[in-house]
Design a protein around this motif. Structure first.
Motif, PDB file in Angstrom:
ATOM      1  N   THR A 370     -10.439   5.643  -4.849  1.00 51.13           N
ATOM      2  CA  THR A 370      -9.043   5.924  -4.462  1.00 51.13           C
ATOM      3  C   THR A 370      -8.907   7.077  -3.456  1.00 51.13           C
ATOM      4  OG1 THR A 370      -8.316   5.054  -6.582  1.00 51.13           O
ATOM      5  CG2 THR A 370      -6.728   6.403  -5.372  1.00 51.13           C
ATOM      6  N   PRO A 371      -9.466   8.272  -3.728  1.00 53.95           N
ATOM      7  CA  PRO A 371      -9.234   9.355  -2.759  1.00 53.95           C
ATOM      8  C   PRO A 371      -9.859   9.069  -1.393  1.00 53.95           C
ATOM      9  CG  PRO A 371     -10.182  10.203  -4.821  1.00 53.95           C
ATOM     10  CD  PRO A 371     -10.246   8.716  -4.899  1.00 53.95           C
ATOM     11  N   ALA A 372     -11.105   8.571  -1.386  1.00 54.16           N
ATOM     12  CA  ALA A 372     -11.765   8.334  -0.087  1.00 54.16           C
ATOM     13  C   ALA A 372     -11.110   7.189   0.660  1.00 54.16           C
ATOM     14  CB  ALA A 372     -13.245   8.027  -0.294  1.00 54.16           C
ATOM     15  N   SER A 373     -10.698   6.172  -0.086  1.00 56.66           N
ATOM     16  CA  SER A 373     -10.032   5.045   0.552  1.00 56.66           C
ATOM     17  C   SER A 373      -8.748   5.514   1.225  1.00 56.66           C
ATOM     18  CB  SER A 373      -9.734   3.984  -0.501  1.00 56.66           C
ATOM     19  OG  SER A 373      -8.795   3.073  -0.016  1.00 56.66           O
ATOM     20  N   GLY A 374      -7.967   6.317   0.489  1.00 52.65           N
ATOM     21  CA  GLY A 374      -6.722   6.840   1.055  1.00 52.65           C
ATOM     22  C   GLY A 374      -7.004   7.697   2.281  1.00 52.65           C
ATOM     23  N   PHE A 375      -8.009   8.561   2.165  1.00 58.57           N
ATOM     24  CA  PHE A 375      -8.313   9.469   3.268  1.00 58.57           C
ATOM     25  C   PHE A 375      -8.775   8.687   4.497  1.00 58.57           C
ATOM     26  CE2 PHE A 375     -10.365  12.547   5.852  1.00 58.57           C
ATOM     27  CZ  PHE A 375      -9.760  13.766   5.562  1.00 58.57           C
ATOM     28  N   CYS A 376      -9.717   7.754   4.282  1.00 55.39           N
ATOM     29  CA  CYS A 376     -10.290   7.031   5.428  1.00 55.39           C
ATOM     30  C   CYS A 376      -9.277   6.065   6.042  1.00 55.39           C
ATOM     31  CB  CYS A 376     -11.548   6.266   5.001  1.00 55.39           C
ATOM     32  SG  CYS A 376     -12.879   7.368   4.528  1.00 55.39           S
ATOM     33  N   PHE A 377      -8.425   5.479   5.199  1.00 49.19           N
ATOM     34  CA  PHE A 377      -7.399   4.565   5.733  1.00 49.19           C
ATOM     35  C   PHE A 377      -6.390   5.369   6.557  1.00 49.19           C
ATOM     36  CE2 PHE A 377      -4.277   0.924   4.544  1.00 49.19           C
ATOM     37  CZ  PHE A 377      -4.748   0.153   5.597  1.00 49.19           C
ATOM     38  N   ALA A 378      -6.014   6.536   6.038  1.00 54.93           N
ATOM     39  CA  ALA A 378      -5.082   7.402   6.778  1.00 54.93           C
ATOM     40  C   ALA A 378      -5.703   7.818   8.116  1.00 54.93           C
ATOM     41  CB  ALA A 378      -4.738   8.626   5.935  1.00 54.93           C
ATOM     42  N   TYR A 379      -6.990   8.141   8.082  1.00 55.11           N
ATOM     43  CA  TYR A 379      -7.718   8.545   9.294  1.00 55.11           C
ATOM     44  C   TYR A 379      -7.652   7.434  10.341  1.00 55.11           C
ATOM     45  CZ  TYR A 379     -11.682  10.566  11.903  1.00 55.11           C
ATOM     46  OH  TYR A 379     -12.491  11.113  12.863  1.00 55.11           O
ATOM     47  N   LEU A 380      -7.922   6.206   9.862  1.00 55.57           N
ATOM     48  CA  LEU A 380      -7.913   5.045  10.765  1.00 55.57           C
ATOM     49  C   LEU A 380      -6.522   4.823  11.359  1.00 55.57           C
ATOM     50  CD1 LEU A 380      -9.400   2.345  11.721  1.00 55.57           C
ATOM     51  CD2 LEU A 380      -8.356   1.307   9.714  1.00 55.57           C
ATOM     52  N   ILE A 381      -5.509   4.894  10.503  1.00 53.22           N
ATOM     53  CA  ILE A 381      -4.138   4.630  10.970  1.00 53.22           C
ATOM     54  C   ILE A 381      -3.702   5.710  11.964  1.00 53.22           C
ATOM     55  CG2 ILE A 381      -1.708   4.506  10.227  1.00 53.22           C
ATOM     56  CD1 ILE A 381      -2.880   3.480   7.464  1.00 53.22           C
ATOM     57  N   ALA A 382      -4.062   6.964  11.654  1.00 55.32           N
ATOM     58  CA  ALA A 382      -3.612   8.069  12.512  1.00 55.32           C
ATOM     59  C   ALA A 382      -4.394   8.132  13.818  1.00 55.32           C
ATOM     60  CB  ALA A 382      -3.740   9.390  11.754  1.00 55.32           C
ATOM     61  N   LYS A 383      -5.718   7.928  13.738  1.00 52.51           N
ATOM     62  CA  LYS A 383      -6.560   8.163  14.921  1.00 52.51           C
ATOM     63  C   LYS A 383      -6.973   6.886  15.642  1.00 52.51           C
ATOM     64  CE  LYS A 383      -8.463  12.474  13.277  1.00 52.51           C
ATOM     65  NZ  LYS A 383      -9.011  13.558  14.031  1.00 52.51           N
ATOM     66  N   GLY A 384      -6.801   5.754  14.970  1.00 50.54           N
ATOM     67  CA  GLY A 384      -7.176   4.495  15.619  1.00 50.54           C
ATOM     68  C   GLY A 384      -8.668   4.214  15.596  1.00 50.54           C
ATOM     69  N   GLU A 385      -9.429   5.041  14.875  1.00 47.97           N
ATOM     70  CA  GLU A 385     -10.879   4.779  14.752  1.00 47.97           C
ATOM     71  C   GLU A 385     -11.301   5.042  13.314  1.00 47.97           C
ATOM     72  OE1 GLU A 385     -13.051   8.809  16.029  1.00 47.97           O
ATOM     73  OE2 GLU A 385     -11.837   7.949  17.636  1.00 47.97           O
TER      74      GLU A 385
END
Ligand SMILES: Cc1cc2nc3c(=O)[nH]c(=O)nc-3n(C[C@H](O)[C@H](O)[C@H](O)COP(=O)(O)OP(=O)(O)OC[C@H]3O[C@@H](n4cnc5c(N)ncnc54)[C@H](O)[C@@H]3O)c2cc1C
Length: 416
Positions: A370-385
């Motif tokens: 849960t925490p890593a998924s949220g963090f990495c998904f947010a990273y992808l959505i915000a940064k596009g990578e």
């Protein structure tokens, strides 16, 4: 409102009348920068990290039921990072590290209990497998320990060591693994996201995805149309249904997985234990109930309930491993809908459709993520990578020939 020992004391003196709701009940605005479909652990964690780490504040999480009504509140609460393949292990270890600071981060007690997980093995080839897995973990800097039969006998005397078919010959221990209270994780992320201005919209089902010139412009919901710049799907067991609304055919099958809880007992099982001869896993909750589960039911379904044949099978596995279990009464059982991917590993990626992002394929194991998924998904959505620990979790890995086949069983969700 910050939670602390002092606030408990103060509220106690005031008759506990001053507690505020943990989150607001907003009505949807006409438009958001990001809409996240699914108020489970992953959707809520994504919203939290988007707002906290990446400065995106105009966010809505749209949930068809109540927050935490899906798998996040239905799982057997196991948190670990004892994976083997390079595409998975760094991701799950990143997650475990986030878990270790999560209560301070969220100012919320998620009852993380790092009591250790012991994966039992029963023959030479399984010992080789777990040795390899332990070595792979250590190569990623994650501690793992082999326990021999005598050590295990002292630690877990209640196990059936001399079963004629499945004698226990050893186990792999990850000490930092353990459990966390599942629904508290949803509540903690929900409260954290709400405090950062995220709108958590409950009882609002997404019924369609609107696209104009190929670009996603918003979602049709039971509360009307809501526009967005970016749409993120975190619908777990309902991923294929939500994906279909955008015309996506995904490499996901939905299957039921059941969980069981017994009457409360005095502390007797100090670790999480998994059975190598089947897929049985067990731990003891802080209230004393034994919490356990095993394989998926073996047929595709969107129903949050399982069948009795599987319940019987799970009990048989449990009693084979711990004969004393036969005298304990099961109080509760329930089912959740698992988003089984074709290699047993998750997907955090963009989709071929502009502005549409995908988080799914968590199979049995998404709670710990849960925490890593949220963090990495947010990273992808915000940064596009992709975040570097989630780089292998691509949607197109099946067509490119790079599955992350952790269980080594290929495209058979029932065997992952
Ligand atoms: C019995 C069981 C035991 C498990 N044990 C473990 C374990 O021990 N350890 C572990 O790591 N993992 C475990 N898991 C897996 C883990 O719980 C899941 O992988 C994880 O919770 C999935 O992510 P989520 O929390 O976001 O899912 P969910 O909580 O299911 O969130 C998805 C949400 O999307 C919502 N939604 C769906 N469609 C729509 C729509 N059209 N509109 C709006 N909202 C929608 C749903 O209502 C749901 O709330 C277990 C699962 C089950 C069922």
């Amino acid at each position: 409102m910050r939670y602390s020992a002092f606030s408990i004391f103060k509220q106690a003196l005031a008759g506990n009348l001053g507690w505020k709701p943990a989150w607001r009940e907003p009505q949807p605005k006409p438009h958001y920068d990001v809409i996240i479909v699914g108020g489970g652990g992953h959707g809520l964690a994504t919203a939290y990290y988007l707002a906290k780490e990446f400065g995106v504040r105009n966010i809505a999480v749209v949930e068809k039921g109540y927050l935490g009504s899906g798998n996040v509140g239905r799982n057997t609460t196991i948190v670990r990072s004892n994976y083997m393949l390079p595409g998975n292990e760094p991701f799950y270890e990143f997650s475990l590290k986030l878990w270790e600071g999560l209560e301070q981060e969220l100012n919320y007690n998620v009852m993380l209990s790092q009591r250790g997980i012991i994966s039992l093995y029963h023959n030479d080839s399984q010992r080789d497998h777990y040795t390899r897995r332990g070595n792979a973990m250590m190569m990623e800097g994650v501690a793992a320990e082999q326990l021999d039969r005598d050590t295990l006998k002292k630690m877990l005397p209640f196990l059936n060591f001399d079963h004629a078919r499945f004698p226990i010959i050893g186990g792999l221990l990850q000490k930092r693994a353990g459990t966390a209270r599942h629904d508290a994780v949803a509540w903690g992320f929900a409260r954290g996201a709400d405090r950062l201005g995220v709108d958590l919209i409950q009882n609002c089902e997404v019924t369609g995805i609107r696209r104009e010139s190929g670009v996603v412009t918003g979602v049709e919901t039971t509360k009307g149309f809501i526009g967005c710049n970016k749409l993120a799907l975190a619908a777990a067991g309902n991923t294929s249904r939500v994906g279909e609304m955008a015309g996506l055919k995904l490499p996901i099958e939905s299957h039921v997985l059941q969980a069981f809880v017994t009457e409360g007992l005095k502390p007797c099982i100090d670790h999480v234990i998994t059975y190598g001869a089947g897929h049985f896993y067990i731990s003891q909750s802080d209230k004393g109930g034994l919490v356990f589960g095993a394989e998926i039911d073996g047929y595709s379904s969107y129903a949050q309930r399982g069948n009795l044949a599987t319940a019987e099978h799970v009990m048989e596995e449990g009693v084979t491993m711990i004969p004393g279990l036969s005298r304990v009464r099961v109080l509760r059982a329930w089912g959740g809908v698992m988003d089984m991917s074709m290699d047993g590993s998750p997907i955090i990626d963009r989709t071929p459709i502009d502005n549409l992002y995908l988080n799914c394929g968590w199979c049995y194991g998404g709670f710990k993520a849960t925490p890593a998924s949220g963090f990495c998904f947010a990273y992808l959505i915000a940064k596009g990578e992709s975040h570097h620990v989630a780089r292998a979790l691509r949607l197109d890995r099946f067509e490119r020939g790079f599955p992350i086949d952790e269980a080594g069983v290929g495209t058979q969700p029932n065997l992952h």
